[in-house]
Design an enzyme around this catalytic site. Structure first.
Site, PDB file in Angstrom:
ATOM      1  CB  CYS A 231      -5.828   2.806  14.477  1.00 32.43           C
ATOM      2  SG  CYS A 231      -4.969   2.103  13.076  1.00 32.43           S
TER       3      CYS A 231
ATOM      4  CG  ASN B 151      -1.759   4.127  10.670  1.00 33.22           C
ATOM      5  OD1 ASN B 151      -1.557   4.109  11.881  1.00 33.22           O
ATOM      6  ND2 ASN B 151      -2.902   3.738  10.135  1.00 33.22           N
TER       7      ASN B 151
ATOM      8  CG  HIS C 193      -5.313   6.887  14.177  1.00 29.18           C
ATOM      9  ND1 HIS C 193      -4.082   6.401  14.531  1.00 29.18           N
ATOM     10  CD2 HIS C 193      -5.715   6.161  13.086  1.00 29.18           C
ATOM     11  CE1 HIS C 193      -3.759   5.415  13.708  1.00 29.18           C
ATOM     12  NE2 HIS C 193      -4.728   5.256  12.827  1.00 29.18           N
TER      13      HIS C 193
HETATM   14  N1  COA Z   1       0.586   3.773  -5.374  1.00 32.04           N
HETATM   15  C1  COA Z   1       0.080   4.050  -6.591  1.00 32.04           C
HETATM   16  N2  COA Z   1      -1.169   3.727  -6.940  1.00 32.04           N
HETATM   17  C2  COA Z   1      -1.947   3.111  -6.034  1.00 32.04           C
HETATM   18  C3  COA Z   1      -1.477   2.803  -4.752  1.00 32.04           C
HETATM   19  C4  COA Z   1      -0.152   3.159  -4.442  1.00 32.04           C
HETATM   20  N3  COA Z   1       0.390   2.908  -3.237  1.00 32.04           N
HETATM   21  N4  COA Z   1      -2.471   2.199  -4.058  1.00 32.04           N
HETATM   22  C5  COA Z   1      -3.522   2.126  -4.884  1.00 32.04           C
HETATM   23  N5  COA Z   1      -3.208   2.672  -6.072  1.00 32.04           N
HETATM   24  C6  COA Z   1      -4.044   2.817  -7.257  1.00 32.04           C
HETATM   25  C7  COA Z   1      -5.183   1.824  -7.295  1.00 32.04           C
HETATM   26  O1  COA Z   1      -4.751   0.585  -7.826  1.00 32.04           O
HETATM   27  C8  COA Z   1      -6.166   2.527  -8.196  1.00 32.04           C
HETATM   28  O2  COA Z   1      -5.756   2.333  -9.524  1.00 32.04           O
HETATM   29  P1  COA Z   1      -6.857   2.171 -10.691  1.00 32.04           P
HETATM   30  O3  COA Z   1      -7.671   3.417 -10.676  1.00 32.04           O
HETATM   31  O4  COA Z   1      -6.024   2.018 -11.909  1.00 32.04           O
HETATM   32  O5  COA Z   1      -7.633   0.944 -10.319  1.00 32.04           O
HETATM   33  C9  COA Z   1      -5.965   4.003  -7.850  1.00 32.04           C
HETATM   34  O6  COA Z   1      -4.670   4.089  -7.234  1.00 32.04           O
HETATM   35  C10 COA Z   1      -7.005   4.547  -6.920  1.00 32.04           C
HETATM   36  O7  COA Z   1      -7.107   3.637  -5.841  1.00 32.04           O
HETATM   37  P2  COA Z   1      -8.140   3.847  -4.715  1.00 32.04           P
HETATM   38  O8  COA Z   1      -8.079   2.685  -3.775  1.00 32.04           O
HETATM   39  O9  COA Z   1      -9.468   4.221  -5.306  1.00 32.04           O
HETATM   40  O10 COA Z   1      -7.505   5.139  -4.036  1.00 32.04           O
HETATM   41  P3  COA Z   1      -8.085   5.993  -2.851  1.00 32.04           P
HETATM   42  O11 COA Z   1      -8.247   7.385  -3.305  1.00 32.04           O
HETATM   43  O12 COA Z   1      -9.234   5.342  -2.163  1.00 32.04           O
HETATM   44  O13 COA Z   1      -6.864   5.993  -1.837  1.00 32.04           O
HETATM   45  C11 COA Z   1      -6.148   4.995   0.197  1.00 32.04           C
HETATM   46  C12 COA Z   1      -6.411   4.791  -1.284  1.00 32.04           C
HETATM   47  C13 COA Z   1      -5.631   3.685   0.767  1.00 32.04           C
HETATM   48  C14 COA Z   1      -5.073   6.057   0.355  1.00 32.04           C
HETATM   49  C15 COA Z   1      -7.450   5.469   0.877  1.00 32.04           C
HETATM   50  O14 COA Z   1      -8.519   4.618   0.525  1.00 32.04           O
HETATM   51  C16 COA Z   1      -7.331   5.501   2.364  1.00 32.04           C
HETATM   52  O15 COA Z   1      -6.532   6.225   2.913  1.00 32.04           O
HETATM   53  N6  COA Z   1      -8.179   4.755   3.080  1.00 32.04           N
HETATM   54  C17 COA Z   1      -8.120   4.699   4.510  1.00 32.04           C
HETATM   55  C18 COA Z   1      -6.920   3.942   4.911  1.00 32.04           C
HETATM   56  C19 COA Z   1      -6.672   3.977   6.377  1.00 32.04           C
HETATM   57  O16 COA Z   1      -6.760   5.011   6.962  1.00 32.04           O
HETATM   58  N7  COA Z   1      -6.324   2.830   6.963  1.00 32.04           N
HETATM   59  C20 COA Z   1      -6.012   2.731   8.322  1.00 32.04           C
HETATM   60  C21 COA Z   1      -7.238   3.037   9.147  1.00 32.04           C
HETATM   61  S1  COA Z   1      -6.864   3.099  10.796  1.00 32.04           S
END
Ligand code: COA
Length: 352
Positions: free
Chosen positions: A129, A309, A279
């Site tokens: 990224c 993204n 980004h």
């Molecule tokens: N749809 C529905 N539920 C989902 C899901 C989806 N696409 N992805 C994860 N979940 C669920 C998980 O399984 C979890 O369920 P549980 O509580 O029953 O275990 C719940 O949602 C919460 O998951 P969690 O991983 O704690 O969510 P979060 O608030 O951290 O959000 C992201 C997840 C991926 C959106 C977040 O961590 C994020 O944006 N991280 C950075 C990602 C990024 O920017 N990547 C590229 C960097 S350049």
């Protein structure tokens, strides 16, 4: 004094729009089925990421990353009033190259029909990224050193073919889209420190390398591909893996510090800068950066809602999108800050 400036910009996204609603019905080949394939929903995706839709290439088995790069490159060259023959260096940033090697820059060079014995230099860079800002720093240094005069910098990604379309891969799969952006960066003789590319700074923290990665193979393993790619119990290795919370926190922290550092080192303030282009990984990351770095909300440009993204493509794609919409004007000063796998991050200040 030699300085680098942006001579042209371009971008390209495939025509197919995939909404959050449609996404959960897509199978491995991203074809729509009647039954839900991934337990996810529009509300979750919008609330956690801000993404409403993304673009996917046709699943024709032929389109590659350099094809997307080609479309963006042609647009940037046209915008600069140049042809590919004018370019003396290509820098291609991607995490989804056409094949393992050679890199995508040489494929792009051939597709631009400027290959052969007089062909220009062609670099591939691998900063995910952060690739576009890392590439901009390289291009700026090459131009200032007098090594190249006109550089084609491309950020292109074809994610849709390597995502896990199932509940197992939903945390990553919902985030990414296909797209490309490009800039032509050229030399100009100027004493004005506020012209062209004013500032670049790049950093990395390798301790985060395994918090966001895609292996596909391990060269230290014998044989280096040992799993059955069609066996769902063992094929997770061919899909991206992410420690989402750690990535989120590191992205916010480093993007805030990097943005503040860019202002401090240049002596510029938000009064001098027209637009902040972060980004596009997650709208919540960008909102947190804007809050903690005290960036005027009216100066922030996002496109993640529309494209998801697109990793190395997000910065030029976002600028070009807002240029076409009439928001960004010629000569505007942009501060862009990125963060990605590695971890890698950086900022640049430049005029478009
Ligand atoms: N749809 C529905 N539920 C989902 C899901 C989806 N696409 N992805 C994860 N979940 C669920 C998980 O399984 C979890 O369920 P549980 O509580 O029953 O275990 C719940 O949602 C919460 O998951 P969690 O991983 O704690 O969510 P979060 O608030 O951290 O959000 C992201 C997840 C991926 C959106 C977040 O961590 C994020 O944006 N991280 C950075 C990602 C990024 O920017 N990547 C590229 C960097 S350049």
């Amino acid at each position: 004094m030699l300085r680098a400036q942006i001579l042209g910009l371009g971008s390209y996204v495939p025509e197919r729009i995939v909404t959050n609603d449609e996404l959960r019905f897509l199978d491995d080949k991203h074809e729509r089925r009647d039954t839900i394939q991934t337990e996810t929903n529009d509300e979750w995706i919008r609330a956690r990421t801000g993404i409403e839709q993304r673009r996917y290439v046709d699943n024709d088995g032929k389109t590659t990353c350099s094809d997307l790069g080609l479309r963006a490159a042609q647009a940037a060259l046209a915008d600069a009033n140049l042809t590919a023959k004018d370019i003396d260096c290509i820098i291609f940033a991607t995490l989804s190259p056409d094949i393992h090697f050679p890199g995508s820059a040489v494929f792009l060079q051939s597709k631009l029909k400027v290959d052969g014995e007089e062909g220009c230099a062609a670099y591939d860079i691998r900063q995910q990224c952060s690739g576009f800002i890392y590439g901009m720093q390289m291009a700026d240094a090459f131009v200032r050193a007098g090594i190249y005069k006109k550089i084609l910098l491309v950020g292109a990604e074809l994610h849709s073919h390597s995502l896990d379309f199932s509940t197992r891969g939903r945390d990553v799969m919902v985030l990414f889209g296909d797209g490309a952006g490009a800039a032509v960066i050229g030399a100009t003789d100027s004493e004005d420190p506020r012209s062209g590319i004013l500032y670049t700074h790049c950093q990395a923290d390798g301790s985060g390398a395994m918090d966001l990665y895609l292996k596909v193979f391990e060269i230290g393993h014998v044989p280096y591909v040992w799993y059955d790619a069609n066996n769902r119990d063992e094929n997770q290795i061919k899909y991206p893996q992410m420690n989402g919370k750690k990535v989120f926190l590191n992205a916010v922290r480093n993007m805030v510090v990097s943005t503040q550092r860019a202002l401090k080192e240049t002596g510029l303030t938000w009064d001098d800068i027209n637009w902040f282009v972060p980004h596009q990984a997650n709208l919540r990351i960008n909102e947190a950066v804007v809050q903690y770095a005290e960036i005027p909300a009216s100066k922030v440009l996002n496109t993640i809602q529309l494209y998801g993204n697109t990793t190395a493509a997000t910065v030029p794609l976002t600028i070009d999108h807002h240029r076409k919409a009439g928001t960004v004007k010629k000569g505007d000063l942009i501060l862009s800050t990125v963060f990605g796998a590695g971890f890698t991050w950086g900022s640049a200040i430049f005029r478009v």
